[in-house]
Design a protein around this motif. Structure first.
Motif, PDB file in Angstrom:
ATOM      1  N   UNK A  57       0.078   3.430  -0.930  1.00  0.00           N
ATOM      2  CA  UNK A  57      -0.462   2.384  -0.189  1.00  0.00           C
ATOM      3  C   UNK A  57       0.511   1.525   0.330  1.00  0.00           C
ATOM      4  N   UNK A  58       0.752   1.355   1.846  1.00  0.00           N
ATOM      5  CA  UNK A  58       1.535   0.609   2.428  1.00  0.00           C
ATOM      6  C   UNK A  58       1.245  -0.555   2.831  1.00  0.00           C
TER       7      UNK A  58
ATOM      8  N   UNK B   7      -5.264   2.609  11.211  1.00  0.00           N
ATOM      9  CA  UNK B   7      -5.517   2.086   9.990  1.00  0.00           C
ATOM     10  C   UNK B   7      -6.517   3.137   8.987  1.00  0.00           C
ATOM     11  N   UNK B   8      -5.969   2.951   7.668  1.00  0.00           N
ATOM     12  CA  UNK B   8      -6.855   3.927   6.976  1.00  0.00           C
ATOM     13  C   UNK B   8      -8.176   3.241   6.888  1.00  0.00           C
ATOM     14  N   UNK B   9      -8.111   1.952   6.690  1.00  0.00           N
ATOM     15  CA  UNK B   9      -9.319   0.795   6.802  1.00  0.00           C
ATOM     16  C   UNK B   9      -9.208  -0.206   7.682  1.00  0.00           C
TER      17      UNK B   9
ATOM     18  N   UNK C 275      -5.846  -1.780   5.715  1.00  0.00           N
ATOM     19  CA  UNK C 275      -5.521  -0.837   4.697  1.00  0.00           C
ATOM     20  C   UNK C 275      -4.836   0.121   5.386  1.00  0.00           C
ATOM     21  N   UNK C 276      -3.591   0.699   4.798  1.00  0.00           N
ATOM     22  CA  UNK C 276      -3.059   1.881   5.261  1.00  0.00           C
ATOM     23  C   UNK C 276      -2.274   2.662   4.151  1.00  0.00           C
TER      24      UNK C 276
ATOM     25  N   UNK D 232       3.228  -4.675   1.155  1.00  0.00           N
ATOM     26  CA  UNK D 232       2.031  -4.541   1.747  1.00  0.00           C
ATOM     27  C   UNK D 232       0.971  -5.573   1.732  1.00  0.00           C
ATOM     28  N   UNK D 233       1.278  -6.782   1.208  1.00  0.00           N
ATOM     29  CA  UNK D 233       0.397  -7.775   1.350  1.00  0.00           C
ATOM     30  C   UNK D 233       1.095  -9.089   1.936  1.00  0.00           C
TER      31      UNK D 233
END
Length: 360
Positions: free
Chosen positions: A19-20, A57-59, A12-13, A212-213
């Motif tokens: 949310x990118x 990355x955020x996650x 995730x970013x 983003x997916x």
């Protein structure tokens, strides 16, 4: 089992509230040429920068050859990135541009010379060694930028839209050269582009992204022949797939003016609103007006080996036809078209997911 050069797990970013990237999961095999493709803003370049270490990355986890590298800086990931802007040092010669990074790594001078000599021969830039970037053409600069990556002998090559600054003819030439380079080196390569033609001609596998997916992953022909949804079907292929609104019927589907076309699809689908997809090359025309649907010629392009016809149906929907031959046409001419029913794609009108996912 193929060895994995790269694994991305639940990436995730976000930039602030935006949310990118949203739960990206991907595995890339050793030696693969994988292309990230999608419209501007879909997150493909951000994903490449996360792999390289230029973004965090955020996650999620980034694993290179079974090693978690989240906390390893970009300079120590053993990757090499080629940018759209070339990023060459303007005051240095080509040779110095190639050697500079290796010198900073304190690699032996004889080893540096050998690597530069090998890369220059591979890229056919031996005669450019004494020149500076300002004395080179766009194609020559791109070769030098690629050469700078080659001499580092990275685990993975990363390319961020490297051909977008080149003219059409040179881009086609460089596509061939990059494919040849991959064949010669055998390294893993990840390539970002918004150009689906680049993706189709170079990739072992394509990763199609939107918002983003990851929408679908597959070989070029898998994506072309068996798209999972309307977005992938429309993005892959030039000219793109035609889409026509349709209605669900017990034994097929109805489209323009209640014209009935039979096509196998999931009749358990509850939504009666459907979308019919047909590629331009899977449509035939009748100048005598005998066919499935009536249409009027809006425009046409005759390129010698192929003819493109841009039609307007009675429903006012547009249709593009690709014929592999020359034909005499006039604007506003009335004709009829027929579909290859075995090549029709049926999508749910609401979710836009494919309903007839059989091998076409």
């Amino acid at each position: 089992m193929n060895a994995k050069a790269l694994k991305l797990e639940n990436i995730f970013k976000s930039f602030g509230d935006v949310k990118v990237l949203k739960d990206i999961n991907l595995e890339i095999n050793e030696g693969e040429f994988v292309v990230f493709v999608g419209p501007s803003g879909c997150g493909k370049s951000t994903l490449l920068r996360i792999i390289s270490g230029l973004e965090v990355p955020t996650e999620g986890d980034i694993i290179i050859r079974e090693k978690l590298v989240n906390n390893i800086p970009a300079s120590e990931r053993d990757l090499s990135m080629v940018f759209q802007s070339y990023a060459l040092y303007p005051h240095m010669s080509v040779k110095k541009n190639l050697s500079f990074g290796l010198e900073n790594l304190r690699i032996d001078k004889s080893e540096i010379e050998e690597r530069i000599k090998s890369a220059a021969k591979l890229l056919r830039i031996e005669e450019l060694m004494a020149r500076r970037p300002g004395q080179l053409s766009g194609g020559q600069r791109q070769r030098v930028a690629i050469g700078r990556s080659i001499v580092r002998k990275p685990i993975i090559f990363l390319f961020d839209e490297p051909l977008s600054n080149l003219d059409a003819e040179l881009r086609m030439q460089m596509r061939v050269e990059l494919s040849d380079l991959h064949e010669e080196l055998g390294n893993t390569m990840i390539y970002v582009t918004h150009d689906q033609i680049e993706a189709m001609t170079m990739a072992d596998r394509i990763v199609v992204m939107r918002d983003g997916v990851i929408e679908q992953i597959g070989t070029p022909l898998e994506l072309y022949n068996y798209p999972t949804n309307k977005f992938v079907a429309g993005f892959i292929g030039a000219p793109q797939m035609n889409f026509i609104n349709a209605k669900k019927m017990p034994d097929g589907l109805t489209i323009v003016n209640n014209h009935h076309i039979k096509s196998v699809y999931n009749n358990d689908n509850q939504n009666s609103e459907l979308i019919l997809g047909i590629r331009p090359e899977h449509i035939d025309v009748s100048l005598e007006g005998e066919g499935d649907l009536k249409a009027i010629i809006d425009n046409f392009e005759q390129l010698g080996s192929v003819t493109y016809i841009y039609l307007k149906l009675e429903s006012n929907e547009s249709l593009t036809v690709q014929l592999p031959y020359q034909v005499s046409l006039k604007r506003n001419q009335k004709i009829a078209v027929s579909f290859d029913n075995e090549k029709i794609h049926i999508f749910d009108g609401e979710t836009e997911k494919i309903l007839n996912s059989k091998k076409l």
